[in-house]
Design an enzyme around this catalytic site. Structure first.
Site, mmCIF file in Angstrom:
data_model
loop_
_atom_site.group_PDB
_atom_site.id
_atom_site.type_symbol
_atom_site.label_atom_id
_atom_site.label_comp_id
_atom_site.label_asym_id
_atom_site.label_seq_id
_atom_site.Cartn_x
_atom_site.Cartn_y
_atom_site.Cartn_z
ATOM 1 N N LYS A 283 -3.758 7.448 -3.114
ATOM 2 C CA LYS A 283 -4.097 6.663 -4.290
ATOM 3 C C LYS A 283 -4.269 7.596 -5.486
ATOM 4 O O LYS A 283 -4.990 8.596 -5.407
ATOM 5 C CB LYS A 283 -5.379 5.859 -4.050
ATOM 6 C CG LYS A 283 -5.158 4.659 -3.136
ATOM 7 C CD LYS A 283 -6.269 3.662 -3.236
ATOM 8 C CE LYS A 283 -5.911 2.383 -2.489
ATOM 9 N NZ LYS A 283 -4.791 1.654 -3.113
ATOM 10 N N HIS B 83 4.125 -4.306 2.623
ATOM 11 C CA HIS B 83 2.795 -3.953 2.151
ATOM 12 C C HIS B 83 1.775 -4.604 3.081
ATOM 13 O O HIS B 83 1.929 -5.753 3.497
ATOM 14 C CB HIS B 83 2.593 -4.456 0.724
ATOM 15 C CG HIS B 83 1.233 -4.172 0.171
ATOM 16 N ND1 HIS B 83 0.176 -5.053 0.318
ATOM 17 C CD2 HIS B 83 0.757 -3.116 -0.527
ATOM 18 C CE1 HIS B 83 -0.888 -4.540 -0.272
ATOM 19 N NE2 HIS B 83 -0.567 -3.370 -0.791
#
Length: 368
Positions: A161, A291
């Site tokens: 991230k 996802h």
């Protein structure tokens, strides 16, 4: 049914933090007593469960009464035709498509149970082939333990991230590259954090790490910006979790925005719309990588989807602890050699653990 548990360690993204895990499960039951279970995405915002339940109660359930639950295409078409324009008018495609996702997933589970076949087989696939996963949700802090634990599972691809602090992102990428083997893959996910120029500047700086892709560097519908990033940096661009159905996915593909499309079966309209998105991507010569950042029901559906729909490259697996992924089923998932097995039973092939469900279930109702 809503399950909820506070987190000891929040999950942090560029746009906010998740202090609790919440999963919304949907049960669709036929008049024969057969039923299926689906999952609705509900990570953000914290109050999202209320809009999903309200959308189900007042918008979707009345349309299902009297329909044939085995006619998945017919039910899906009815819901999308009636509710897509409403969602555009309302400005709420998300809650509508996410709620439809749970219904569609449950219908596939029900149909598989009715026919005595795994959903992967209904989709034309084979449950005997395990699915390769990559570890995601890593960072921005404490990246080492998550990487080490997944290296022990044989995982060879990792997603970091980024998006809040470019210097910290750079240091994390350096540390990640030092920890991984030369052939291991690194992806990054900015969660729509950057503007165009910031994205290009950061990505040119990150080029040395040989990124497999950058996910959602800009707002999810800035298709021209995505194409520009691909052209100016040479780094593949991934996205799709925030595209709602085939129509939206085709817009992205027609603009040349994506190198990898990422349908989320609990967000984009379920297995049916996810397959339409993957097929549109295949026609554009673009692979898909589902996802996934939810609970075990969506993970089971994603495994069947990957096994049954051609064109997949990896399945996302959140590296952070999640009891609704790890303990919801009587037979939990186990990563082995960097892969997950596709459940072999009929439907989605799982049994909920009733004691676990009862313990974490909370009372949430739609307003009268």
């Amino acid at each position: 049914m809503v399950l909820h548990v506070p987190l000891d360690k929040p999950v942090v993204t560029s746009f906010g933090r998740m202090d609790a895990r919440t999963t919304v499960l949907v049960k669709v039951e036929a008049d024969t007593g057969e039923y299926g279970i689906g999952e609705i995405w509900n990570n953000f915002p914290s109050w999202g469960m209320y809009e999903k339940i309200t959308t189900l109660k007042y918008g979707i359930v009345p349309m299902l009464i009297g329909e044939d639950p085995l006619d998945i295409a017919g039910v899906n078409t009815k819901l999308l035709r009636a509710l897509t324009v409403l969602g555009l008018q309302w400005g709420a495609l998300g809650p509508i498509y996410q709620s439809i996702s749970g219904i569609d997933m449950a219908l596939w589970d029900l149909k598989g149970k009715h026919e005595g076949k795994p959903v992967a087989a209904l989709l034309g696939g084979d449950v005997r082939q395990p699915v390769q996963v990559y570890a995601s949700g890593i960072g921005p802090d404490g990246i080492e333990p998550l990487i080490e634990s997944h290296q022990a599972m044989g995982v060879t691809a990792y997603k970091l991230k980024v998006g809040k602090d470019a210097d910290k992102d750079f240091r994390n990428l350096q540390r990640m590259r030092d920890m991984l083997r030369p052939g291991d893959k690194i992806m990054i996910d900015a969660n729509q954090a950057w503007d165009r120029e910031t994205a290009v500047s950061n990505l040119l700086r990150f080029q040395a790490f040989q990124l497999t892709w950058i996910e959602e560097p800009l707002c999810c519908d800035d298709f021209g910006g995505y194409r520009m990033i691909r052209e100016r940096t040479g780094i593949p661009v991934a996205g799709g979790e925030n595209l709602y159905g085939e129509r939206h996915a085709m817009l992205a593909l027609e603009h040349g925005a994506l190198d990898v499309i990422q349908p989320d079966l609990s967000k984009n309209g379920g297995i049916s719309e996810g397959r339409a998105m993957a097929e549109a991507a295949r026609r554009a010569n673009v692979p898909y990588a589902p996802h996934f950042l939810g609970g075990a029901v969506c993970l089971a559906a994603s495994l069947h989807f990957f096994a049954g729909v051609p064109g997949g490259v990896w399945l996302e697996l959140d590296a952070n602890p999640n009891p609704f992924r790890e303990k919801l089923f009587t037979a939990p998932f186990v990563v082995k050699d960097g892969t997950l097995a596709v459940p072999e039973g009929p439907g989605l092939g799982f049994e909920l653990d009733p004691e676990f469900v009862d313990y974490y279930k909370i009372a949430v109702s739609a307003p009268e």
